[in-house]
Structures are given as structure tokens and as C-alpha cells.
Design a protein around this motif. Structure first.
Motif, PDB file in Angstrom:
ATOM      1  N   LYS A 748       5.309  16.644 -22.700  1.00 34.25           N
ATOM      2  CA  LYS A 748       3.896  17.015 -22.706  1.00 34.25           C
ATOM      3  C   LYS A 748       3.379  17.184 -24.112  1.00 34.25           C
ATOM      4  CE  LYS A 748       0.741  20.378 -20.629  1.00 34.25           C
ATOM      5  NZ  LYS A 748       0.627  21.582 -19.778  1.00 34.25           N
ATOM      6  N   ALA A 749       4.217  17.806 -25.008  1.00 32.22           N
ATOM      7  CA  ALA A 749       3.798  17.974 -26.394  1.00 32.22           C
ATOM      8  C   ALA A 749       3.635  16.641 -27.088  1.00 32.22           C
ATOM      9  CB  ALA A 749       4.807  18.857 -27.132  1.00 32.22           C
ATOM     10  N   GLU A 750       4.551  15.727 -26.856  1.00 29.79           N
ATOM     11  CA  GLU A 750       4.440  14.399 -27.463  1.00 29.79           C
ATOM     12  C   GLU A 750       3.202  13.684 -26.974  1.00 29.79           C
ATOM     13  OE1 GLU A 750       7.991  12.346 -26.622  1.00 29.79           O
ATOM     14  OE2 GLU A 750       9.253  13.559 -27.967  1.00 29.79           O
ATOM     15  N   GLN A 751       2.903  13.858 -25.718  1.00 31.16           N
ATOM     16  CA  GLN A 751       1.710  13.202 -25.168  1.00 31.16           C
ATOM     17  C   GLN A 751       0.456  13.789 -25.779  1.00 31.16           C
ATOM     18  OE1 GLN A 751       1.491  13.411 -20.936  1.00 31.16           O
ATOM     19  NE2 GLN A 751      -0.294  12.040 -20.767  1.00 31.16           N
ATOM     20  N   ARG A 756      -4.072  13.699 -29.702  1.00 30.62           N
ATOM     21  CA  ARG A 756      -4.796  14.329 -30.802  1.00 30.62           C
ATOM     22  C   ARG A 756      -4.909  13.381 -31.995  1.00 30.62           C
ATOM     23  NH1 ARG A 756      -1.588  18.219 -31.533  1.00 30.62           N
ATOM     24  NH2 ARG A 756      -2.486  19.542 -29.893  1.00 30.62           N
ATOM     25  N   SER A 757      -3.855  12.662 -32.299  1.00 27.19           N
ATOM     26  CA  SER A 757      -3.904  11.740 -33.441  1.00 27.19           C
ATOM     27  C   SER A 757      -4.893  10.613 -33.191  1.00 27.19           C
ATOM     28  CB  SER A 757      -2.511  11.174 -33.716  1.00 27.19           C
ATOM     29  OG  SER A 757      -2.058  10.423 -32.604  1.00 27.19           O
TER      30      SER A 757
END
Length: 842
Positions: A748-751, A756-757
Motif C-alpha cells: 500500500k505504501a509503495e502504491q 504521490r510522485s
């Protein structure tokens, strides 16, 4: 005038006539008397005859003895009248005038003629002569002929012979009409009647007058009827009676019939012996019969496996009277002995056999004469021309089969063998078959997976202007369709159509090219054009029906397959398509009927049985569905849909042992699928075998250590059984769940970071900024730590959580499996506090 006076008058007249006769005889006149005639026939003098007139006027002349029909009146007319000659002199009448009249003349009522002056059978007076009847028709019909007596021995023998002949005729007629039983009965009755005839001859003493032909016909017909009924011992006995009788000429030929019976009984050595004995009884004048017997001898040698002796027989026939069939058999015999030189020589002889068939050009009208054209149209399809076509087609079939057979055997490679055959055929009367052999060569390359060489040959044939050009281009188009080179496929399909506009295969191939491009409308048009060229083209009709199914024109597809069914009555594929269409039309009853016909044709088709079971399941007939699913599983035990339905059915009926059998089969088919093994363990648990269930769960955990579902079942089962292993499995379960949560957080954090980027890169305002990190420091992400191994396991809280975190793969007992669709267990859904789940559709 009284009666006495008349009698005296007649006597005096007779006396005068006698005196005159004696006086005339004294004269020596050689020519006297020739002109004398009886004045009785002189009608002119009757009026001057006084005595005649007085007799008529008197009552005495009306009496019976003086009537004109009376003989007395005929004599009295000459009493007072002398005979008159042509010279006018009167001569007396000969004494015959007074000759008495016979009784027959008196009965018939006709005066007897005295001289030849009066014509026989005619009289000017109706009272003197009866009606003219030279044929005697007035006497009535002739009396009937006397009947012959049937009680004589000769008549009895003739009657028996006629009955025997009639029985033989009836027997032959019954056999020709297909009533073989009646034919045999009549033949037996004729044989019994013939024996009765022989006994009758012996009793009458005519034993030497034997009807040899009748006896021969009776025995031969009886033997034929026995042979038709496969009563071979009786037939052989009848033939033997004929052959042993020396009175029957040419009876030795019947040994051919006896040899045929031994062939049917597979006694080949005895059959060859009898064939050769029959050959000795037949002279060289019967050439065709001797050739046929030699063919039989060669065929029997083939059945015995003595191919060298069979080849010798066929060689003798080819030297005496060559024919296509014998040449083909000779090729086969040399092929069986692997004699390459013999195969080549036999193929040479086969090609050298004259066909004696006229060329087709003779049936083409050479002028515009209407009568000639009509005559050509009539004889073009007559029986003689059909026979010529059949002979030519059979000869071409033998040549093609022989070439395909010997090509791989006469040379080192089959390609070289085909080249030799093609070169030989080109210089023979079968030159037009050379291109067909090239096509066969290309097909052989296809079967050997040498596609490049096959395509090379097909392209060469397609370039030639021959009748097989369209077929070669058609094959190329089909090959390119399989290779998914649709442009080349369409190109060669067009070439096939241009080469032969009446070739339905070319339009079918063109339609296939459009079908694979999903242009179903154009494909349907080409299939229709193929059917216009040949209404019996089954490929076009089938493909058109499939195209209509793609276009969702189910009624039109149904019509196509119904027409195809009238052509291919026993095609299981056509009947299966009809069942599928009826199912799409929501008519399951008709679909079941057609599937039943499929099963009657192919009873061992597992797919059809599974389809039939599915339809019965849709209609709610569980017993029939179970029967057909079991039959399908018996024939093909690897169909997962069938296995899953049967396992779910037995779980529903709480027959867990049978369900375990099908789950074990599913494990063999899909060994890496953990849910089948979980279902086996659950079956053991539901059946009350907790120990076996525990062992099964442990084995599953050993194979799949990261399967959380298996750990949940182990914790629950160990807790129920009071085992100390419950804490070990509970801690493993906690670690596994925390690792799972950690993976989910990282994912989830990677997604979110990637999202965001992307937002920063796409932002248009420069005022937006991201939190900065002090120089020399890194961003720290909080990580959830797993409990240490020394931490105690809180059974009270964890047990409650476990009750709500695992499920039974078999589902609750109260919920039946869904029908008509594939059943699958959802291992990630909790169904309630009863520790069960539902079988959900896919």
C-alpha cells in the motif's frame, strides 16, 4: 287313270327302251351314244309330254309315290317318251335309267345322279337336292374328344415330372425375390418328388428311361439353397452326389462351388485343391472361366499368406489376359514380399493394361445440329457411359493407390519413389494423374511435418494449368490459415476461385479466411456461394451454421444443421451442434433428445455425457444427472467440472467417504491446489475421524507452510482435542498474519508513493512543496514488530478471534450446491459462527 293302268304303261315303256337299245348296238357306229342324255333333265319337253301332263292333272299324280321327290316318279317320266339325241333321232335310254333308288337316297330326299352332267352337290330343284353345304356345318358341332385316362403309368410319370419342374421354378423365383426360406422348402419338396418319380419308373418297368437333366437340376438347386442358408455340409453332400454320378456331363465344374464353400469355412488348402481339380476339368476353349479360377487361386494364396505363390498365379493371368484388378493384386503381393524390382515390374504391367474406354471428347457435339446435340445429351448419361466412367475411376484408383503404396518402398526415400512413379505415369495413358500424385506427395510431406517442401510442391502445381491447380491453391490457403498468415491465405483462396469458379472447396476456403478475421457476414456469403455450386457440400453447410451461431442467428443455424443432418444421418458432431443450439434457444427438452441420439451413436463420449448430465441438473433431475456424470467420470476421470460436481453432490448427501474419493482424484489432477487437500481433511473431520483429519492438516501444513487456512484448522482442531501443540500452531498463525499485514502495508505504501510522485510531476503550481528531510538524515517508516517468541500466547482472546477467522472449505451442511454452473469454494469468506462457508459460483 287307275293304278294298274299306270303300272302297265311303265312296263311297256321299259320294254320298248330295251328293244331300241339292242337295235342301236347292232349298228357299227363308233361315235354313237356320246350325245345321248336323259330327257328327265330336259325342261323344255315337259310341256309337250302328254303322259306327264296327264299325270299332273289326275288325282293319281298327287299321291305320295308319285311326288317329284319319289324315285317312282323319276322312272315313270321316261315311260312313253323316247330319248332324243342331238341329231334329232330318238335313242333308247340305257338300262341304268331304271336302276332302283337306294334306301339312303330315299332317306336324304335327293335323287341319285345318273350321269356326270349334273354338278355334284347342286340341283336346280330344291326338292331334289339339299342346301349347298360342302363342309358339313349343318350337322352341328363335332362331338367332344375322348378324355385320356390318367391311370396309365406313362401319364403318371409325365405328371410327376411336370410337378418337379414347377417346384424348381418356384424355388428359383422365391430366391430371386429374397424369400430364401421358401426357396429351400420348395427345393426339398422337389427332391422328395423326384425320388417318388424314380420309384414310379421302377414299378412301371421304365427304370431305363431316366430324365438325367431333371435329376441334375433338382440336386443343383438344392445344393444352391443349402449354400445360401450357410448349411455347408448339406450343400457339399449335394454337390458330391452330382460329381460322383457319371451320367452328368461337365459335373466337374461344380468343384468350383465346393471350393467356394471351403473358402467360406476358411479351409484354404482344400479350396485350392478343388480349384485346381476344376481347372483340370475345363478345356482351354473356356478361357474366361479358367482365368477366373486362377484369380480365385491367387486370392486364396493371399489369404494363406503365401504371397509368392499368389504372385505366380497373378503373373500367369497377366500373361494370358491382363486386367487392372489382377495388376493391382500383383503389386500388393510384391509389396508384401518387399520385392522392389517386382513392384516396379508389376506397376509397369498395371499401367500397360488397356482400358478400352472411349475418350470423353466423343460426347461433345461438333456442330449445331439440334438432333445430334439431343442424341449426345441422351447418350452422355446412359448406362454404357456410366459403366465406362466407373471402369475408368476404378482403374485410376488402383493406379493412385499402387503409386502411394510402393513409392516409399522402391527407393531410398519416398520422394525419390514418388518421382519415379510420376515419371512413369506421365508416359502412360494415365498422364493426367501425374499432378494428383504430386498432391499426394505434398500431403505426405505434411504428415511428416516437412511444411516447406510441401508448400514448394503445392506452389509448383498451382502454377501449372491443370485440373488440380485449384486443389493445390486451396490446400495452400488452408495451410496459411493454420499458420495465421491470413494475407497469403486470402491470396491463394482467390487463386483457387479464379482457377475453378465451380469448385465449392475454393469458396469454402475463402469463407474460412474471412471467418478467422471475424468478418462473419462475408464468410456467410462465400459459404452460400459454395452451396450454390454444390448443394451437397457438407463443409460449406457446416461452416455456414457455425457462422450463423457467431452472428446469433440461431434459427438460421438450426436450419443449416437440420439440412446437414439429412445428409449425414449418423454424424455425432451434427447432432451435438443441434443440441447446443436448442440449449441456446432455451429448449432443454429438445436439447436432451438430440443428446440422447448422440449417445446412441457414440456411447463413450465423456463430453456429451457431461453435457447431458448438466441439462438434467438444470431441470432438477438429480438422479439422471448423477448417472450421466458418473458415466462421464468413468470414461474420462480428469474433467475437473465433473469431479467437482460429484464431490459436492456426495458432500450434500453426507456421503463423505465417496466425496473423499473424488477429492483425491482432484488432488492427482491439480497437486499444487491446496483447497482440494483442505476439503479431504474437512471430510474426515465431518465424518468424525478427528485423528485422520489432524494428520491430514499436518501433512498439508508441511507441504504448504504459509497457508493460513490450514493453520487455523490446526489450532481449532488441537484446541478441541486438548493437544499442547495448539500454542505452537497459534504462534505460527500470528506470525503469518503479521507478515501478511506487513506485506499489505508495504504494498500500500509503495502504491501511495508512486501515486504521490505522479501527482508532483504533473502539478502545474510551483508553490506546492513536499516535506523536506534534514540533510544527512533518512526518512524512517514505522514497522510493526512481531511478538517475540518468548511472549505468552493469550488463548482467551486469540481463540475468540480464531472462531471468526477460519472456515470449513466444504461449507455448511444445510446449503446444497448450485446447479447448472461450476461450483467453487471461496476460501477467503467467513460464513458465521458455525465455522462453515458456502459453495459460491465462479
Amino acid at each position: 287313270m287307275s293304278r294298274n293302268t299306270a303300272v302297265g304303261f311303265i312296263k311297256s315303256t321299259a320294254k320298248r327302251q330295251m328293244n331300241n337299245r339292242h337295235l342301236g348296238m347292232k349298228e357299227d357306229d363308233l361315235y354313237s351314244g356320246y350325245n345321248d342324255y336323259n330327257p328327265l333333265f330336259d325342261c323344255k319337253e315337259l310341256e309337250n309330254d302328254v303322259s306327264f301332263q296327264e299325270a299332273i292333272k289326275s288325282s293319281h299324280g298327287k299321291r305320295a309315290h308319285l311326288q317329284p321327290s319319289s324315285g317312282h316318279f323319276a322312272d315313270s317320266t321316261t315311260g312313253g317318251r323316247p330319248l332324243t339325241s342331238s341329231s334329232g333321232s330318238h335313242t333308247p335310254m340305257p338300262s341304268s335309267v331304271s336302276r332302283p333308288i337306294t334306301a339312303a337316297a330315299q332317306q336324304s330326299g335327293a335323287a341319285r345322279p345318273i350321269s356326270a352332267i349334273s354338278a355334284a352337290g347342286y340341283s336346280s330343284s330344291p326338292t331334289r337336292c339339299p342346301t349347298f353345304d360342302p363342309l358339313g356345318q349343318s350337322r352341328g358341332p363335332a362331338p367332344p374328344l375322348e378324355e385320356k385316362k390318367d391311370d396309365t403309368p406313362e401319364e403318371k410319370i409325365k405328371l410327376l415330372e411336370k410337378k418337379v419342374n414347377d417346384l424348381i421354378t418356384e424355388s428359383c423365383m422365391a430366391q430371386s425375390m429374397g424369400n430364401s426360406q421358401l426357396a429351400l422348402e420348395k427345393a426339398r419338396e422337389a427332391e422328395r418328388m423326384e425320388r417318388t418319380l424314380e420309384r414310379q419308373r421302377e414299378q412301371s418297368g421304365n427304370a431305363e428311361q431316366v430324365n438325367v437333366d431333371l435329376t441334375y437340376a433338382v440336386l443343383l438347386n438344392l445344393a444352391n439353397q443349402y449354400e445360401n442358408h450357410e448349411m455347408y455340409p448339406e450343400a457339399l453332400s449335394s454337390y458330391q452326389l452330382i460329381i460322383k454320378n457319371k451320367m452328368f456331363t461337365n459335373a466337374g465344374r461344380l468343384k468350383v462351388n465346393m471350393a467356394n464353400i471351403w473358402v467360406k469355412q476358411k479351409n484354404y488348402p482344400k479350396a485350392i485343391k478343388l480349384y485346381r481339380m476344376a481347372l483340370d476339368h475345363i478345356s482351354d476353349d473356356y478361357k474366361e472361366m479358367r482365368i477366373k479360377i486362377m484369380q480365385n487361386i491367387g486370392t486364396v494364396f493371399v489369404l494363406l499368406g503365401q504371397y509368392s505363390d499368389a504372385a505366380a498365379s497373378f503373373e500367369h493371368i497377366m500373361s494370358k489376359s491382363a486386367n487392372v484388378r489382377t495388376g493391382y493384386n500383383l503389386v500388393l503381393c510384391y509389396y508384401a514380399t518387399r520385392d522392389a524390382d517386382g513392384m516396379k515390374n508389376a506397376f509397369h504391367k498395371l499401367l500397360a493394361v488397356p482400358l478400352d474406354v472411349q475418350h470423353e471428347d466423343k460426347y461433345i457435339a461438333a456442330n449445331d445440329d439440334i438432333k445430334s446435340n439431343m442424341l449426345m445429351e441422351v447418350i452422355k448419361n446412359d448406362k454404357l457411359h456410366q459403366m465406362e466412367r466407373d471402369l475408368k475411376a476404378r482403374a485410376e484408383k488402383y493406379v493412385m493407390t499402387s503409386a502411394k503404396l510402393i513409392a516409399p518402398a522402391i527407393e531410398a526415400s519416398f520422394a525419390a519413389g514418388f518421382d519415379w512413379c510420376v515419371a512413369l505415369v506421365k508416359n502412360s495413358p494415365y498422364a493426367e494423374l501425374a499432378n494428383d500424385l504430386q498432391l499426394k506427395k505434398a500431403m505426405t510431406f505434411f504428415r511428416q511435418m516437412h511444411f516447406d517442401q510441401a508448400m514448394k510442391i503445392l506452389k509448383e502445381v498451382a502454377k501449372q494449368d491443370s485440373r488440380v491447380k485449384s486443389a493445390a491453391a486451396n490446400n495452400l490457403a488452408s495451410l496459411f490459415i493454420l499458420e495465421k498468415d491470413y494475407e497469403q491465405a486470402e491470396r491463394y483462396a482467390d487463386l483457387a476461385m479464379n482457377a475453378d469458379r465451380y469448385n465449392p472447396g475454393a469458396f469454402v476456403c475463402k469463407g474460412n479466411a474471412e471467418f478467422v478475421k471475424h468478418d462473419y457476414v462475408k464468410a456467410a456469403e462465400f459459404f452460400k456461394e459454395a452451396l450454390r455450386n454444390d448443394s451437397s457440400c457438407t463443409e460449406a453447410l457446416r461452416n455456414l451454421g457455425l457462422t450463423y451461431k457467431k452472428l446469433n442467428r440461431l434459427e438460421d443455424a438450426l436450419d443449416c444443421f437440420l439440412k446437414l443432418h439429412t445428409i449425414l444421418r449418423d454424424s455425432a458432431e451434427v447432432m451435438y451442434q443441434l443440441a447446443d443450439i436448442y440449449e441456446l434457444l432455451e429448449d432443454p427438452h429438445q436439447a436432451v433428445e438430440w443428446l440422447m441420439q448422440v449417445i446412441s451413436v457414440v456411447p463413450n463420449d465423456p463430453k456429451a455425457l457431461a453435457k447431458l448430465a448438466d441439462l438434467h441438473d438444470l431441470e432438477g433431475d438429480k438422479s439422471q444427472a448423477l448417472h450421466y456424470y458418473c458415466e462421464s467420470f468413468r470414461l474420462f476421470p480428469c474433467n475437473m467440472e465433473v469431479i467437482e460436481w460429484l464431490a459436492a453432490y456426495y458432500v450434500q448427501t453426507q456421503l463423505y467417504e465417496k466425496a473423499i474419493h473424488y477429492f483425491d482424484r482432484a488432488i492427482l489432477v491439480q497437486p499444487s491446489e491446496v483447497r482440494w487437500q483442505l476439503m479431504v481433511a474437512s471430510c474426515y473431520r465431518r465424518s468424525g475421524n478427528s485423528q485422520k483429519a489432524l494428520e491430514t492438516y499436518k501433512e498439508i501444513h508441511r507441504k504448504f507452510p504459509e497457508d493460513a487456512q490450514c493453520l487455523r484448522f490446526l489450532v481449532r482442531l488441537c484446541q478441541d482435542m486438548g493437544l499442547k501443540e495448539v500454542h505452537d500452531y497459534a504462534s505460527k498463525l500470528k506470525k503469518l498474519e503479521k507478515m501478511k499485514d506487513l506485506r499489505e502495508q508495504r504494498a500500500k505504501a509503495e502504491q501511495e508513493g508512486s501515486t504521490r510522485s505522479r501527482r508532483i510531476d504533473s502539478a502545474a503550481s510551483p508553490t506546492e512543496s513536499t516535506p523536506s528531510v534534514p540533510k544527512g538524515e533518512r526518512a524512517v517508516v514505522p514497522v510493526m514488530s512481531l511478538p517475540a517468541s518468548s511472549e505468552p500466547y493469550e488463548s482467551s482472546s486469540s481463540t475468540k478471534e480464531l472462531d471468526a477467522s477460519y472456515m470449513d472449505p466444504l461449507g455448511p451442511l444445510a446449503d446444497p450446491p448450485r446447479t447448472g454452473a461450476k461450483k467453487q469454494v471461496d476460501d477467503d469468506v467467513f460464513a458465521g459462527e458455525d465455522l462453515g462457508d458456502e459453495l459460491l459460483p465462479e
